[in-house]
Design a protein around this motif. Structure first.
Motif, PDB file in Angstrom:
ATOM      1  N   UNK A  39      -1.325 -11.410  -8.441  1.00 25.34           N
ATOM      2  CA  UNK A  39      -0.719 -10.337  -9.082  1.00 25.34           C
ATOM      3  C   UNK A  39       0.761 -10.312  -8.370  1.00 25.34           C
ATOM      4  N   UNK A  40       1.553  -9.754  -9.439  1.00 25.21           N
ATOM      5  CA  UNK A  40       3.011  -9.481  -8.838  1.00 25.21           C
ATOM      6  C   UNK A  40       3.344  -8.053  -9.507  1.00 25.21           C
ATOM      7  N   UNK A  41       3.909  -7.090  -8.633  1.00 25.50           N
ATOM      8  CA  UNK A  41       4.598  -6.001  -8.917  1.00 25.50           C
ATOM      9  C   UNK A  41       5.934  -6.171  -9.377  1.00 25.50           C
ATOM     10  N   UNK A  81       7.387  10.194  -4.281  1.00 25.54           N
ATOM     11  CA  UNK A  81       8.693  10.638  -3.819  1.00 25.54           C
ATOM     12  C   UNK A  81       8.881  10.701  -2.195  1.00 25.54           C
ATOM     13  N   UNK A  82       7.974  10.188  -1.673  1.00 20.90           N
ATOM     14  CA  UNK A  82       7.937   9.870  -0.108  1.00 20.90           C
ATOM     15  C   UNK A  82       7.861   8.337   0.017  1.00 20.90           C
ATOM     16  N   UNK A  83       8.273   8.127   1.269  1.00 19.30           N
ATOM     17  CA  UNK A  83       8.277   6.603   1.703  1.00 19.30           C
ATOM     18  C   UNK A  83       6.846   6.056   1.530  1.00 19.30           C
ATOM     19  N   UNK A  84       6.567   4.809   1.255  1.00 16.22           N
ATOM     20  CA  UNK A  84       5.284   4.081   1.192  1.00 16.22           C
ATOM     21  C   UNK A  84       4.382   4.549   2.348  1.00 16.22           C
ATOM     22  N   UNK A  85       4.974   4.482   3.457  1.00 12.12           N
ATOM     23  CA  UNK A  85       4.109   4.753   4.603  1.00 12.12           C
ATOM     24  C   UNK A  85       3.447   6.033   4.654  1.00 12.12           C
ATOM     25  N   UNK A  86       3.992   6.959   4.073  1.00 14.37           N
ATOM     26  CA  UNK A  86       3.421   8.304   3.924  1.00 14.37           C
ATOM     27  C   UNK A  86       3.358   8.808   2.455  1.00 14.37           C
ATOM     28  N   UNK A  87       2.880   8.001   1.690  1.00 17.22           N
ATOM     29  CA  UNK A  87       3.133   8.358   0.140  1.00 17.22           C
ATOM     30  C   UNK A  87       2.082   9.362  -0.207  1.00 17.22           C
ATOM     31  N   UNK A 102      -1.474  -3.023  -5.433  1.00 25.09           N
ATOM     32  CA  UNK A 102       0.085  -3.527  -5.301  1.00 25.09           C
ATOM     33  C   UNK A 102       1.063  -2.248  -5.056  1.00 25.09           C
ATOM     34  N   UNK A 103       2.064  -2.374  -4.296  1.00 29.55           N
ATOM     35  CA  UNK A 103       2.927  -1.409  -4.227  1.00 29.55           C
ATOM     36  C   UNK A 103       4.354  -2.038  -3.884  1.00 29.55           C
ATOM     37  N   UNK A 104       5.447  -1.173  -4.325  1.00 31.43           N
ATOM     38  CA  UNK A 104       6.748  -1.734  -4.020  1.00 31.43           C
ATOM     39  C   UNK A 104       7.634  -0.730  -3.588  1.00 31.43           C
ATOM     40  N   UNK A 105       8.400  -0.849  -2.686  1.00 34.67           N
ATOM     41  CA  UNK A 105       9.355   0.173  -1.948  1.00 34.67           C
ATOM     42  C   UNK A 105      10.567   0.271  -2.689  1.00 34.67           C
ATOM     43  N   UNK A 106      11.383   1.188  -2.271  1.00 37.60           N
ATOM     44  CA  UNK A 106      12.786   1.364  -2.819  1.00 37.60           C
ATOM     45  C   UNK A 106      13.572   0.367  -2.491  1.00 37.60           C
ATOM     46  N   UNK A 107      13.265  -0.437  -1.493  1.00 39.61           N
ATOM     47  CA  UNK A 107      14.031  -1.581  -1.057  1.00 39.61           C
ATOM     48  C   UNK A 107      13.671  -2.828  -1.775  1.00 39.61           C
ATOM     49  N   UNK A 108      12.574  -2.578  -2.448  1.00 40.03           N
ATOM     50  CA  UNK A 108      11.875  -3.932  -3.282  1.00 40.03           C
ATOM     51  C   UNK A 108      10.996  -4.625  -2.362  1.00 40.03           C
ATOM     52  N   UNK A 109      10.472  -4.018  -1.074  1.00 36.56           N
ATOM     53  CA  UNK A 109       9.392  -4.682  -0.327  1.00 36.56           C
ATOM     54  C   UNK A 109       7.994  -4.543  -1.178  1.00 36.56           C
ATOM     55  N   UNK A 110       7.340  -5.352  -1.229  1.00 34.20           N
ATOM     56  CA  UNK A 110       5.942  -5.621  -1.685  1.00 34.20           C
ATOM     57  C   UNK A 110       4.917  -5.705  -0.990  1.00 34.20           C
TER      58      UNK A 110
END
Length: 119
Positions: free
Chosen positions: A67-69, A99-105, A49-57
């Motif tokens: 599962x739910x994050x 501390x970097x966006x999900x696409x380049x975590x 699971x992952x969630x971004x700053x914007x709340x996208x999962x």
């Protein structure tokens, strides 16, 4: 470097539920991406699971719908609610933050918490 502490692991029968928590030492709203991973013996670590700053999962098919994050910025904590658990969900579960966006975590890891699901 943010410190992460997981809790909530344990043993449960198939079909049961667990909620994992990850408490961060720093403000999580400053972090772009938060996630949960697991690693079973003899297998590679996989993201569940992952969630971004914007709340996208995002979830892999293996856990989607079960599962739910979620996150609580006020408590600097995020969670993994796991329902309808299966024996194949047995693994060490790790939370991670970037501390970097999900696409380049670039992940920082917790120490892990064991989840065991019996049939």
């Amino acid at each position: 470097q943010v410190q992460l502490v997981e809790s909530g692991g344990g043993s449960v029968q198939a079909g049961g539920s667990l909620r994992l928590s990850c408490a961060a030492s720093a403000y999580i709203y400053m972090h772009y991406c938060m996630g949960w991973f697991r690693q079973a013996p003899g297998k590679e670590r996989e993201e569940v699971a992952r969630t971004s700053l914007s709340g996208d999962t995002r979830y892999p098919d293996s856990v989607k719908g079960r599962f739910n994050i979620s996150k609580d910025n006020a408590k600097n904590t995020w969670y993994l609610q796991m329902n309808s658990l299966k024996p194949e969900d047995t693994a060490m579960y790790y939370c991670a933050v970037s501390i970097t966006p999900c696409y380049r975590a670039q992940w920082s890891w917790g120490q892990g918490t064991q989840v065991t699901v019996s049939s």
